[in-house]
Design an enzyme around this catalytic site. Structure first.
Site, PDB file in Angstrom:
ATOM      1  N   LEU A  28       0.809  -1.213   0.000  1.00 46.73           N
ATOM      2  CA  LEU A  28       0.000   0.000   0.000  1.00 46.73           C
ATOM      3  C   LEU A  28       0.842   1.263   0.000  1.00 46.73           C
ATOM      4  O   LEU A  28       0.367   2.334  -0.364  1.00 46.73           O
ATOM      5  CB  LEU A  28      -0.925   0.012   1.224  1.00 46.73           C
ATOM      6  CG  LEU A  28      -1.957  -1.108   1.316  1.00 46.73           C
ATOM      7  CD1 LEU A  28      -2.712  -1.027   2.636  1.00 46.73           C
ATOM      8  CD2 LEU A  28      -2.930  -1.036   0.143  1.00 46.73           C
ATOM      9  N   GLY A  29       2.096   1.148   0.437  1.00 49.42           N
ATOM     10  CA  GLY A  29       2.963   2.315   0.477  1.00 49.42           C
ATOM     11  C   GLY A  29       4.181   2.056   1.326  1.00 49.42           C
ATOM     12  O   GLY A  29       4.283   1.041   2.013  1.00 49.42           O
ATOM     13  N   GLY A  32       9.258   5.959   6.234  1.00 47.18           N
ATOM     14  CA  GLY A  32      10.612   5.986   6.767  1.00 47.18           C
ATOM     15  C   GLY A  32      10.938   4.786   7.624  1.00 47.18           C
ATOM     16  O   GLY A  32      12.076   4.366   7.712  1.00 47.18           O
ATOM     17  N   MET A  33       9.916   4.229   8.310  1.00 49.18           N
ATOM     18  CA  MET A  33      10.169   3.094   9.194  1.00 49.18           C
ATOM     19  C   MET A  33       9.905   1.757   8.525  1.00 49.18           C
ATOM     20  O   MET A  33      10.506   0.752   8.892  1.00 49.18           O
ATOM     21  CB  MET A  33       9.303   3.201  10.446  1.00 49.18           C
ATOM     22  CG  MET A  33       9.738   4.302  11.404  1.00 49.18           C
ATOM     23  SD  MET A  33       8.747   4.319  12.908  1.00 49.18           S
ATOM     24  CE  MET A  33       9.271   2.784  13.681  1.00 49.18           C
ATOM     25  N   GLY A  34       8.983   1.709   7.567  1.00 46.62           N
ATOM     26  CA  GLY A  34       8.650   0.415   6.997  1.00 46.62           C
ATOM     27  C   GLY A  34       7.728   0.493   5.808  1.00 46.62           C
ATOM     28  O   GLY A  34       7.441   1.561   5.269  1.00 46.62           O
ATOM     29  N   LYS A  50       2.034  -2.927   8.833  1.00 45.78           N
ATOM     30  CA  LYS A  50       3.314  -2.236   8.663  1.00 45.78           C
ATOM     31  C   LYS A  50       4.441  -3.184   9.057  1.00 45.78           C
ATOM     32  O   LYS A  50       4.440  -3.731  10.165  1.00 45.78           O
ATOM     33  CB  LYS A  50       3.380  -0.970   9.510  1.00 45.78           C
ATOM     34  CG  LYS A  50       4.742  -0.273   9.436  1.00 45.78           C
ATOM     35  CD  LYS A  50       4.856   0.867  10.440  1.00 45.78           C
ATOM     36  CE  LYS A  50       4.133   2.092   9.941  1.00 45.78           C
ATOM     37  NZ  LYS A  50       4.427   3.278  10.801  1.00 45.78           N
ATOM     38  N   ASP A 144       3.344  14.192  15.296  1.00 47.14           N
ATOM     39  CA  ASP A 144       3.597  14.250  13.850  1.00 47.14           C
ATOM     40  C   ASP A 144       2.277  14.275  13.078  1.00 47.14           C
ATOM     41  O   ASP A 144       2.116  13.584  12.073  1.00 47.14           O
ATOM     42  CB  ASP A 144       4.457  13.068  13.401  1.00 47.14           C
ATOM     43  CG  ASP A 144       5.042  13.282  12.000  1.00 47.14           C
ATOM     44  OD1 ASP A 144       5.165  14.449  11.576  1.00 47.14           O
ATOM     45  OD2 ASP A 144       5.356  12.282  11.321  1.00 47.14           O
TER      46      ASP A 144
END
Length: 715
Positions: A28-29, A32-34, A50, A144
């Protein structure tokens, strides 16, 4: 300042086939982390999973950060976020599964269709403010919030990606000389004092997000993140293009000083739609008990609903003379209460039987509708006392129903009808009924006989509110407590009796003691204080190891029961603290419980977690074992309630379950009561209420119902 999100191609190695038991279907996308994948659970739930990037999986700091994300996401899992279904932060490739939300991000929506109109902007802003209120109440700061972290679902905006959030009572830091966040949406204090970032930073980010939604750009714009950082700290926001009516509010959200920004509750109040556009509040009407045979014939004629429109709103049409008469009756009842109201066919016979001297009617199950929404679950919350059931629901500040048949005695409308539900049920304390307004700004103390307000107090500036031994305990974020007399509202005492994250648990021995349970910031220990509720005197204190939280209700006999959690917020033990001798007994659980809720009865603690596993743990001296374990197969369950040798709990679909407390055998359950076609997700899942041989449940369809405790197999 390096970007926090990857937009480049995803390497083939970033496509593992499985995460735990879940087969990954498509990407799906990438962030930065996964990488986020689509998957389907065994029961058919669509999941977004994720999986941490392979390059980061061996980095201890990244693992700690991901574990922090899982913990934060679990704590806020509800109607305003993507609920966590499963996770394994200790896997070779750590992963987390949440419910898949089918909708574009706010960033995608603005990029594709342009800025939002003022009506849609109000709705998105109200949803974001409500989400932040829910997140902050769970003790989490997101840090964030930005357009790409806001999903526009069919039932309102959802806040996602808690990768750099942290619980406000945690000392885990990730700012080792690095700025964490997205500059155009970061508050000034995130650049200046990153270790002191609090909930007000999320309000600043929300203001920036809404400016972006209204104009297509942020209030601080530059191609250079360093220039943006300077603008955020020193310059006034650019609000050109923002609708004039919203400029003052968004300007306050973007104030440089955190203390000058509004709370999420204040933002919700200011963004509320004009009176003519607000959905009307539904006033509870009784569903009258009927014989089973008669019920089939009259099923179309039961529980007519009547809305009480706000002044200036158009009154909906009613079909037939009978509905017009009921609407007219409600208009008078709103002014003077509605004791004696009955609706539906054949009610005069029931009323006559109830009024006839010497005639005693057998109890029959009943249901009353307090609130109804098309697609949004609207679960009421209730408490019982003798012959009265007190409930709050969207659009209803408080109502009193007769426990015998659900007949309404009085009702007080709430100032707004759009909120999903209430976090806590009405509380009887000091002879008055205490309810919190939907915006969280006031506590109202009502006369339980008439519903009239006896006193009230502003609560918007307090982090938590509790009741104990005839006192109302209001605690600020810094741990300062203000205690009020429940009967009069007059201040009894104030002082420093806690710290961020403190939870209150009244003693069960009638001594007037309340226990303040405060986990230490580093997670090494928890301080338990015994405080006199009427004076604030600390009678004793005891430091226990580990992160502990009290069971609800926490005290039983001469013991205080607490749940011990690990760093991933899984409950791994039950702790029994003898309040007389201060002796501590820790009973490890054979299997860790995710998002545990518990109740104590005698020396036994009953726990339920995500997935519906219910277990009984014996904490008595010489016990220290799991007595039994039962799979209820509830995806989400309420806090268990123990009464009369039974354990009762509710499911997210409105079912009420009864379990034999001694044997761990399920005795019966009611039918589901879902609203909106059965697809909505309830943020609040209140525990059932057991009182005098009856059990009262609440469901997402907005109803309250009563069944007899005697034979659950008949439910």
């Amino acid at each position: 300042m390096p970007p926090l999100r990857s937009t480049g191609p995803v390497p083939e190695a970033e496509h593992p086939e499985h995460a735990g038991q879940y087969r990954l279907e498509e990407c799906l996308g990438s962030g930065g982390m996964g990488v986020v994948h689509l998957a389907t659970s065994a029961s058919g739930l669509r999941l977004a999973i994720k999986v941490v990037h392979a390059e980061h999986a061996m980095d201890p700091e990244f693992r700690a950060r991901f574990r922090q994300e899982v913990t934060a996401a679990r704590r806020v899992s509800g109607a305003f976020t993507a609920p966590v279904v499963d996770a394994d932060p200790d896997a070779g490739r750590p992963w987390m599964a949440t419910l898949f939300i089918d909708g574009p991000t706010l960033a995608e929506r603005v990029k594709r269709n342009g800025p939002l109109g003022v009506g849609e902007l109000r709705r998105v802003g109200s949803g974001l403010a409500e989400a932040l209120r829910d997140i902050h109440r769970a003790g989490v700061v997101h840090r964030d919030l930005k357009p790409s972290n806001v999903l526009l679902a069919s039932d309102g905006p959802k806040v996602i990606d808690f990768g750099i959030s942290r619980p406000s009572d945690s000392d885990l830091r990730t700012e080792t000389g690095k700025l964490i966040g997205t500059p155009p949406f970061m508050a000034p204090e995130q650049f200046q004092r990153p270790r002191d970032v609090g909930p007000a930073a999320d309000v600043f980010a929300m203001g920036a997000v809404l400016v972006h939604a209204a104009t297509g750009r942020g209030p601080f714009d530059s191609d250079s993140p360093y220039v943006v950082a300077y603008q955020v700290v020193h310059n006034e926001p650019d609000l050109a293009g923002v609708p004039d009516e919203l400029v003052p509010l968004l300007g306050r959200c973007l104030a440089k000083a955190p203390e000058e920004r509004p709370t999420p509750g204040e933002v919700m109040a200011e963004l509320r739609a004009p009176a003519g556009d607000v959905a009307t509040a539904f006033i509870p009407l009784q569903r009258v008990p009927e014989d089973a045979a008669d019920a089939r014939d009259r099923s179309r004629d039961r529980s007519p609903e009547a809305a009480a429109p706000k002044e200036g709103a158009r009154r909906p049409r009613r079909r037939g003379v009978r509905y017009a008469v009921i609407a007219a009756a409600l208009a008078g009842l709103l002014a003077g209460g509605y004791a004696g109201l009955r609706t539906g066919t054949g009610e005069s016979d029931h009323a006559a039987a109830a009024a006839a001297p010497g005639v005693e009617r057998a109890f029959a199950p009943w249901q009353a509708t307090l609130a109804r929404g098309a697609d949004t679950p609207r679960t009421p919350v209730c408490s019982a006392d003798g012959d009265a059931l007190y409930c709050s629901a969207p659009g209803v500040l408080a109502t009193r129903l007769a426990t015998s048949d659900g007949a309404p005695v009085w009702s007080r409308r709430a100032s707004a009808a759009s909120y999903e539900g209430y976090a806590t049920a009405p509380v009887l304390s000091g002879g008055l009924l205490h309810v919190t307004t939907p915006d969280g700004k006031r506590l109202e103390a009502l006369d339980p006989g008439s519903g009239a307000t006896r006193w009230s107090v502003a609560t918007g500036s307090y982090a938590s509110l509790g009741h104990a031994a005839g006192s109302v305990l209001l605690m600020r974020a810094d741990g300062t407590v203000r205690a009020l007399d429940s009967a009069t509202g007059k201040e009894r005492w104030r002082g420093q009796r806690g710290a961020p994250g403190t939870q209150w648990a009244p003693a069960a021995d009638g001594s007037g003691t309340v226990f303040a349970v405060t986990p230490e910031a580093g997670g090494a220990g928890t301080l338990v204080r015994a405080v006199a509720a009427d004076s604030g005197d600390v009678r004793w204190e005891k430091r226990l190891s580990g992160v502990l939280s009290p069971v609800t209700p926490a005290a039983s006999g001469d013991a205080l029961f607490l749940l011990a959690a690990d760093t991933a917020d899984f409950t791994n033990a039950v702790v029994r603290l003898d309040t007389a001798t201060r002796a501590v007994r820790r009973v490890p659980l054979p299997v860790d419980v995710d998002q545990a809720q518990a109740a104590a009865d005698g020396d036994t603690v009953y726990l339920v977690g995500t997935g519906g596993s219910l277990l009984a743990v014996d904490t008595a001296d010489g016990g220290g074992t799991q007595r039994w374990r039962l799979e209820t197969y509830l995806a989400r369950a309420s806090r268990p309630v123990v009464d009369g040798g039974r354990v009762y709990l509710s499911g997210a679909d409105g079912r009420l379950l009864a379990v034999d407390a001694g044997r761990g055998v399920q005795l019966g359950q009611t039918e589901p009561r879902m609203g909106g076609g059965g697809s909505a997700y309830a943020a609040t899942l209140p525990a059932p209420v057991a009182d005098e041989g009856r059990v009262f449940g609440a469901a997402p369809d907005g109803s309250v119902f009563a069944v007899e405790a005697g034979d659950p197999s008949d439910w």
